[in-house]
Scaffold this motif. Sequence first.
Motif, mmCIF file in Angstrom:
data_model
loop_
_atom_site.group_PDB
_atom_site.id
_atom_site.type_symbol
_atom_site.label_atom_id
_atom_site.label_comp_id
_atom_site.label_asym_id
_atom_site.label_seq_id
_atom_site.Cartn_x
_atom_site.Cartn_y
_atom_site.Cartn_z
ATOM 1 N N VAL A 284 0.519 -1.243 0.610
ATOM 2 C CA VAL A 284 -0.168 0.247 0.259
ATOM 3 C C VAL A 284 0.986 1.296 0.067
ATOM 4 O O VAL A 284 1.096 2.266 -0.584
ATOM 5 N N TYR A 285 1.446 1.188 1.260
ATOM 6 C CA TYR A 285 3.534 2.200 0.936
ATOM 7 C C TYR A 285 3.798 2.774 -0.632
ATOM 8 O O TYR A 285 3.896 4.171 -0.670
ATOM 9 N N LEU A 286 3.968 1.598 -1.456
ATOM 10 C CA LEU A 286 3.954 1.730 -2.397
ATOM 11 C C LEU A 286 3.670 2.235 -3.643
ATOM 12 O O LEU A 286 3.567 3.634 -4.180
ATOM 13 N N SER A 287 2.074 2.556 -3.491
ATOM 14 C CA SER A 287 1.357 2.941 -4.099
ATOM 15 C C SER A 287 1.289 3.900 -3.879
ATOM 16 O O SER A 287 0.975 5.556 -4.610
ATOM 17 N N GLN A 288 0.999 4.655 -2.456
ATOM 18 C CA GLN A 288 0.372 5.535 -2.234
ATOM 19 C C GLN A 288 1.839 6.321 -2.022
ATOM 20 O O GLN A 288 2.059 7.685 -2.676
ATOM 21 N N LEU A 289 3.093 6.114 -2.519
ATOM 22 C CA LEU A 289 4.636 7.138 -2.816
ATOM 23 C C LEU A 289 4.579 7.278 -4.105
ATOM 24 O O LEU A 289 4.575 8.633 -4.589
ATOM 25 N N ALA A 290 3.892 5.936 -4.712
ATOM 26 C CA ALA A 290 3.935 6.471 -6.370
ATOM 27 C C ALA A 290 3.192 7.934 -6.945
ATOM 28 O O ALA A 290 3.275 8.343 -7.522
ATOM 29 N N ARG A 291 2.189 7.866 -6.319
ATOM 30 C CA ARG A 291 0.782 8.734 -6.178
ATOM 31 C C ARG A 291 1.010 10.015 -5.607
ATOM 32 O O ARG A 291 1.318 11.744 -6.161
ATOM 33 N N GLN A 292 2.797 10.272 -5.096
ATOM 34 C CA GLN A 292 3.462 11.062 -4.742
ATOM 35 C C GLN A 292 4.756 11.937 -5.611
ATOM 36 O O GLN A 292 5.402 13.266 -4.821
#
Length: 469
Positions: A284-292
Motif C-alpha cells: 500500500v505504501y508503495l502505491s501511495q508513494l508512487a502517487r506523490q
Amino acid sequence: MSQPATLGELKAAGWQSVPVKEEIRRNAIARIRAGEDLFPGIWGYEETVIPQLETALLASHDVIFLGERGQAKTRMIRLVLDLLDEWLPVVAGSEVNDDPYHPVSKHAQELIAAEGDHTPLAWVHRSHRYGEKLATPDTSIADLIGEVDPIKVAEGRYLSDELTIHYGLVPRTNRGVFAINELPDLAERIQVGLLNVLEERDVQIRGHKIRLPLDILLFASANPEDYTNRGRIITPLKDRFGAQIRTHYPSDVDVELDITEQEATLPEADVPVIMPDFMGEVLVYLSQLARQSPHVNQRSGVSVRLTVSNYETLAAAAIRRCLRSGEAAAVPRVTDLDALAPSTMGKIEIETIDDDRDAEIVGNLRKEAVRQAFKDAVDLEVQQQVIEAFEDGRVVNAGDDISSADYAELVGEIPAFAGALAALGYESGDLEHPGLVASGIEFVLEGLHLSKRLNKESLSGAAVYRGRT
C-alpha cells in the motif's frame, strides 16, 4: 409467485408503473431506512463519495463521476442495479422494454391496439436493465441511438416506416440504467446526440418524424479535464447532468489494504499463502508513494489496481520460493519484493529522461515503502533492543537460500527478535510458524537497515546484516 402473462392480468394484479428514477429512489429510501448498505464492498468513500451519490439518487439526478482510473466508478454504477425491482414487465417482442401502460415504440403501440388486454407480456430481470458503452473516437450515433436497418428495408418495408429502425444501446436500455465510460473520448458531434436524451428524454433517428420518450438513469465517467488531453465534455452536455461527483484514491493504509484483499485473486496452488499485515502495508505504501512521486506521471493516476497486482505477484513469488524449498506454506518476505518490478512498471508511467532508470526509481519506491511500514510498526525502544544484539559483532544472513527454520532459530539466539515480532502483532502461536517468523525477521532487519541503524551487504540475492561501526 406466478407473473401475469397478459396486460389484462397485469392490471388485475394491481401492478403500478413508475419511472426508473422513482423506482430506484423508492428502493433506496427503503434500504436506507432499514440501515442497509447501498454500496457494499466500496471502501474509503463512506464520508465522501457515497453520501453524494445517495443524495443524487434521492434527487433523481443523472450523474457524472470525475476521477482517475481505478477509483471504483464503474463498480458503483453497476451496484445501482441492486436498487431496481427484481423483475419488470414489458410488452413481448419489444426492443426498447416498452411499458405495457405507456408504450413508446410503434411495435408495442400497434400490438396493444390490436390485442388489448390480451397483449402478451415478458418479464425482464434487473440484471438485463443495464447498458454500458466505453466511449471511443469511432463510436457513432448509430451505436448509441440507432440507424435504419438495411435488412428490414430489403424485406420490403419503406424507409419512412418506423419499424425499419435498428435501435442503439440507449433506447434498448429504456426503463433501465445506462453508463458511458470515458465520456471525453466521445467525439463532440456524438456528444451532441445525447443532449435530447438528458433533457427532453427522447431520441430522433435519421430524420424519422418520431419521438421516442425514454425512461433512463444516465451515468457517465471521465478523468478530470485537467488530467486529459484526449478530449473534453461539451458544456451543454455537462450542464444536463444533475450531479457531478469527484472520486479519489483511498488515503488510509488500512482501507486500501482491505480493498486489495477483497479484490486480489491469489494463485491456486497446493501451497497455502499467508500474507502478513506488514507486507500488505508495504504494498500500500508503495502505491501511495508512487502517487506523490515526481518521477511518476500523475495525470494517468496510480490506481489501487497497482496494489492488487503487486499483492498477487508477491504471493506468487512466495509460492515459487516455497515450491523450490519444499516448505509447507508460502509467507512473503522482504526478499520476495524484488519480484514486484514487472508488475509495478506495468501499472505506472515513469517520467524520466534516462530510460534505464525505471528499475532504479521503482526500487527506491519499494525501499521507502518498507522503511515507512517498519517505522509505523516498530517503535524506537524495540528497535534499540535489536540493535544492541549486533554490538558484539553479530551478523545475520538473509536471502532466498535461508530456510524458515534457520530464521526461527534466531529467535532463541537473539531474544530481542521476539519483542520485535510482538511489535508486529505476532502472538505466541505465531512464533511456532517458521514461515511467519522468517518473514518478520527479514522485515525487521531490512527496516533497521533502511533506517540507517544496521549495515547491509548485498550479493546475488543474498544479504548480510551487521551492526554499524
